[in-house]
Enzyme design. Structure first.
Site, PDB file in Angstrom:
ATOM      1  N   ARG A 220      10.210  59.345  30.436  1.00 43.02           N
ATOM      2  CA  ARG A 220      11.087  59.560  31.599  1.00 43.02           C
ATOM      3  C   ARG A 220      12.555  59.538  31.151  1.00 43.02           C
ATOM      4  NH1 ARG A 220      11.155  53.687  34.751  1.00 43.02           N
ATOM      5  NH2 ARG A 220      12.945  52.924  33.582  1.00 43.02           N
ATOM      6  N   ILE A 222      16.266  59.891  29.968  1.00 40.01           N
ATOM      7  CA  ILE A 222      16.928  60.636  28.895  1.00 40.01           C
ATOM      8  C   ILE A 222      15.909  61.099  27.852  1.00 40.01           C
ATOM      9  CG2 ILE A 222      18.607  60.413  27.011  1.00 40.01           C
ATOM     10  CD1 ILE A 222      20.220  58.514  28.843  1.00 40.01           C
ATOM     11  N   ASN A 291      15.054  56.866  20.939  1.00 39.74           N
ATOM     12  CA  ASN A 291      15.672  56.809  22.268  1.00 39.74           C
ATOM     13  C   ASN A 291      15.238  55.602  23.089  1.00 39.74           C
ATOM     14  OD1 ASN A 291      16.643  57.990  25.022  1.00 39.74           O
ATOM     15  ND2 ASN A 291      14.426  57.724  25.254  1.00 39.74           N
ATOM     16  N   LYS A 298      22.251  39.564  31.633  1.00 38.34           N
ATOM     17  CA  LYS A 298      22.619  38.219  32.105  1.00 38.34           C
ATOM     18  C   LYS A 298      23.948  37.873  31.456  1.00 38.34           C
ATOM     19  CE  LYS A 298      19.227  36.263  34.511  1.00 38.34           C
ATOM     20  NZ  LYS A 298      19.474  36.063  35.922  1.00 38.34           N
ATOM     21  N   ALA A 301      26.329  32.926  29.455  1.00 47.91           N
ATOM     22  CA  ALA A 301      26.114  31.522  29.848  1.00 47.91           C
ATOM     23  C   ALA A 301      24.698  31.298  30.376  1.00 47.91           C
ATOM     24  CB  ALA A 301      27.144  31.115  30.910  1.00 47.91           C
ATOM     25  N   TYR A 359      22.529  43.615  24.853  1.00 44.75           N
ATOM     26  CA  TYR A 359      22.508  45.084  24.820  1.00 44.75           C
ATOM     27  C   TYR A 359      23.643  45.606  23.930  1.00 44.75           C
ATOM     28  CZ  TYR A 359      22.195  49.844  26.799  1.00 44.75           C
ATOM     29  OH  TYR A 359      22.046  51.201  26.980  1.00 44.75           O
TER      30      TYR A 359
HETATM   31  N1  LIG Z   1      21.155  55.921  31.510  1.00 46.19           N
HETATM   32  C1  LIG Z   1      22.338  55.669  30.971  1.00 46.19           C
HETATM   33  O1  LIG Z   1      23.378  55.800  31.645  1.00 46.19           O
HETATM   34  C2  LIG Z   1      22.440  55.241  29.513  1.00 46.19           C
HETATM   35  C3  LIG Z   1      23.710  54.981  29.000  1.00 46.19           C
HETATM   36  C4  LIG Z   1      23.843  54.610  27.670  1.00 46.19           C
HETATM   37  C5  LIG Z   1      22.722  54.503  26.854  1.00 46.19           C
HETATM   38  N2  LIG Z   1      21.483  54.740  27.369  1.00 46.19           N
HETATM   39  C6  LIG Z   1      20.340  54.611  26.448  1.00 46.19           C
HETATM   40  O2  LIG Z   1      19.556  55.785  26.513  1.00 46.19           O
HETATM   41  C7  LIG Z   1      18.186  55.462  26.263  1.00 46.19           C
HETATM   42  C8  LIG Z   1      17.318  55.997  27.400  1.00 46.19           C
HETATM   43  O3  LIG Z   1      17.800  55.436  28.620  1.00 46.19           O
HETATM   44  P1  LIG Z   1      17.203  55.821  30.050  1.00 46.19           P
HETATM   45  O4  LIG Z   1      18.298  55.667  31.033  1.00 46.19           O
HETATM   46  O5  LIG Z   1      16.487  57.117  29.993  1.00 46.19           O
HETATM   47  O6  LIG Z   1      16.175  54.598  30.245  1.00 46.19           O
HETATM   48  P2  LIG Z   1      14.759  54.549  30.968  1.00 46.19           P
HETATM   49  O7  LIG Z   1      14.502  53.111  31.244  1.00 46.19           O
HETATM   50  O8  LIG Z   1      14.696  55.515  32.110  1.00 46.19           O
HETATM   51  O9  LIG Z   1      13.746  55.088  29.827  1.00 46.19           O
HETATM   52  C9  LIG Z   1      13.457  54.345  28.665  1.00 46.19           C
HETATM   53  C10 LIG Z   1      12.069  54.707  28.176  1.00 46.19           C
HETATM   54  O10 LIG Z   1      11.800  53.915  27.021  1.00 46.19           O
HETATM   55  C11 LIG Z   1      10.488  53.384  27.113  1.00 46.19           C
HETATM   56  N3  LIG Z   1      10.346  52.159  26.340  1.00 46.19           N
HETATM   57  C12 LIG Z   1      10.884  50.932  26.620  1.00 46.19           C
HETATM   58  N4  LIG Z   1      10.467  50.022  25.719  1.00 46.19           N
HETATM   59  C13 LIG Z   1       9.657  50.671  24.858  1.00 46.19           C
HETATM   60  C14 LIG Z   1       8.906  50.262  23.730  1.00 46.19           C
HETATM   61  N5  LIG Z   1       8.900  48.975  23.320  1.00 46.19           N
HETATM   62  N6  LIG Z   1       8.167  51.181  23.081  1.00 46.19           N
HETATM   63  C15 LIG Z   1       8.134  52.469  23.491  1.00 46.19           C
HETATM   64  N7  LIG Z   1       8.822  52.926  24.560  1.00 46.19           N
HETATM   65  C16 LIG Z   1       9.566  52.029  25.240  1.00 46.19           C
HETATM   66  C17 LIG Z   1      10.304  53.136  28.599  1.00 46.19           C
HETATM   67  O11 LIG Z   1       8.929  53.011  28.959  1.00 46.19           O
HETATM   68  C18 LIG Z   1      10.979  54.353  29.207  1.00 46.19           C
HETATM   69  O12 LIG Z   1      10.096  55.432  29.367  1.00 46.19           O
HETATM   70  C19 LIG Z   1      18.134  53.950  26.094  1.00 46.19           C
HETATM   71  O13 LIG Z   1      18.189  53.625  24.719  1.00 46.19           O
HETATM   72  C20 LIG Z   1      19.389  53.485  26.791  1.00 46.19           C
HETATM   73  O14 LIG Z   1      19.839  52.242  26.304  1.00 46.19           O
HETATM   74  C21 LIG Z   1      21.325  55.096  28.679  1.00 46.19           C
END
Ligand SMILES: NC(=O)c1ccc[n+]([C@@H]2O[C@H](COP(=O)([O-])OP(=O)(O)OC[C@H]3O[C@@H](n4cnc5c(N)ncnc54)[C@H](O)[C@@H]3O)[C@@H](O)[C@H]2O)c1
Length: 453
Positions: A220, A222, A291, A298, A301, A359
């Site tokens: 799902r 990105i 990705n 949190k 603290a 994070y």
């Molecule tokens: N959405 C934003 O604005 C944003 C901004 C900066 C960075 N990001 C980064 O982009 C990436 C994707 O973000 P998103 O918004 O699509 O998040 P999202 O939560 O919609 O999707 C993340 C996907 O990663 C999968 N996932 C989580 N843990 C996992 C694991 N242990 N093994 C395999 N798959 C796993 C989840 O099941 C999910 O399908 C992330 O790394 C996030 O930190 C997102």
């Protein structure tokens, strides 16, 4: 994507935004479209590098004559699509005046979603050269902030031996709509020694044809956009996500003719399982996009060990473990020489953010990994880079309360959130075999968000 259309352009969205005194954001040019108007080339010091790259792209500059004389303000006459400034030959500070002369009229003449692209030499030489190189960065960041209607400015530093062929994929990416949400950024292109034949006549429509690329977190958001975009560009995708996301994962994989792999990337044998799948299919792995990522927010603290460890393990340590396995020449189904690794960081990795120490540590760590590994992988022709997304319109960010969300969306130069496809397109640029000279770079896909800039 429906979410952003609904948020900004629906009658309700428009009404609410107008009431709050917010203007409608510009619609950005996306995809492989070039600017509508002419691409103007300016090479104040007579360097021919960019001219050659534009020619390879089939975009020889149509240079409308810049009218600098007379009583009226200088201008280009009609609208222009892009200004590409070849500043690679500049040697002394007085030459910056020539940049002003070219850019000043462009600020009004440039079309919506138009481009300013500055190409400068990598920092090298005497004090004056170094100051000049850094001055380009200040110009770029400010031009990006002053441009309107979705137009962007970016800066590319080139190392001394870079050829037009090395520069080509970067110029194509920046001119095309694929770079819609990349603004005010600077990165470096190195010499890769590619031949002209490698350009196959310009921007290939399917640059990833014949390549197998693994994408984690592909069920799902990105990750899904990355899988779909890379498949559009010809890649065969190994779509990876955790078992509870299995159904969504299978749908994505089926849709794009890829392979689904239910796998928690924190499993100790995650790298081996990816490689085994590739080897079992008798193929090779050409790239991996890390990705998958989570937040467990949190204030420090209140942050317990579990939330700390979980985020660091999924977002950072798992990548390192998987890379090590895939890079081991003894691993059957591991990454081929000339392969690609792409990490997904975040603007929080640059700026930090209250409530996200775990994070921020993980995302800054991804940047560290890219910078540390790039030189070591160069001998094998493997590149490693990362994107750092800003505010991207996903189901996750859709949950943020309206007022906070509006503020977060608009604290950037393009007055809107990005789309998942914007992150995916930048990753596609890194994966392009022609982008062999792009390594160790982190590109923010954030519309020049104020955080950490
Ligand atoms: N959405 C934003 O604005 C944003 C901004 C900066 C960075 N990001 C980064 O982009 C990436 C994707 O973000 P998103 O918004 O699509 O998040 P999202 O939560 O919609 O999707 C993340 C996907 O990663 C999968 N996932 C989580 N843990 C996992 C694991 N242990 N093994 C395999 N798959 C796993 C989840 O099941 C999910 O399908 C992330 O790394 C996030 O930190 C997102």
């Amino acid at each position: 994507m429906k979410v952003i259309e609904k948020a900004y352009y629906s009658p309700v969205g428009k009404k609410v935004a107008a009431k709050a005194g917010l203007s409608e954001p510009p619609r950005l040019r996306r995809g492989r479209d070039y600017p509508r108007g002419p691409v103007v080339l300016a090479a104040p010091a007579g360097s021919t590098l960019v001219a050659e790259a534009l020619e390879l792209l089939g975009r020889t500059s149509e240079s409308p004559v810049l009218d600098t004389g007379g009583d009226k303000a200088p201008g280009y006459g009609d609208r222009i699509g892009a200004v590409v400034l070849d500043a690679t030959g500049l040697t002394d500070l007085t030459q910056l005046e020539e940049l002003r002369q070219v850019l000043r009229p462009a600020m009004r003449a440039i079309e919506g979603s138009g481009r300013v692209i500055i190409v400068g030499s990598s920092p090298e030489g005497d004090w004056e050269r170094l100051a000049l190189t850094q001055a380009l960065d200040g110009i770029n960041r400010t031009v990006a902030k002053e441009l309107r209607k979705g137009a962007t400015s970016n800066l590319v530093y080139v190392d001394p031996d870079v050829t037009a062929v090395d520069l080509l994929p970067t110029l194509a990416f920046l001119l095309e709509g694929r770079s819609a949400f990349v603004d005010g950024q600077a990165w470096t292109v190195r010499a890769a020694g590619l031949e002209e034949a490698d350009t196959v006549g310009g921007p290939a429509e399917r640059p990833l044809a014949g390549l197998t690329i693994a994408v984690t977190g592909a069920a799902r958001g990105i990750g899904e956009a990355i899988a779909r975009t890379l498949a559009r560009d010809g890649a065969e995708i190994i779509a990876i996500d955790i078992p509870p996301a299995g159904e969504a994962l299978a749908n994505v994989a089926n849709d794009i003719g890829g392979v689904a792999l239910q796998l928690d990337i924190t499993a100790p044998d995650a790298g081996e399982r990816i490689a085994a799948l590739v080897a079992g299919r008798g193929g090779s792995l050409h790239g991996i996009v890390h990705n998958a990522g989570v937040t467990r927010d949190k204030m420090l603290a209140n942050l317990d060990q579990k939330k700390w460890a979980q985020v660091l393990d999924i977002n950072l340590a798992a990548q390192l473990r998987i890379n090590k396995v895939l890079l081991d020449p003894a691993t059957q189904g591991g990454l081929v020489d000339g392969g690609r690794i792409v990490g997904v960081s975040s603007m929080v990795g640059f700026g930090g953010n209250a409530g996200q120490t775990n994070y921020a540590a993980s995302k800054a760590g991804v940047i560290g990994l890219v910078r540390a590994m790039a030189p070591d992988l160069a001998a094998r022709g493997i590149t490693i880079n990362a994107v750092a997304p800003g505010f991207i319109e996903t189901e996750m960010t859709q949950l943020i309360p309206f007022v906070k969300r509006e503020v977060m969306r608009r604290t950037n130069s393009l007055d809107q959130g990005g789309k998942p496809v914007d992150v995916a397109e930048t990753i596609g640029y890194f994966l392009d075999p022609r982008a062999a000279g792009v390594t160790g770079q982190v590109i923010r896909v954030c519309g020049q968000n104020l955080m950490g800039q």
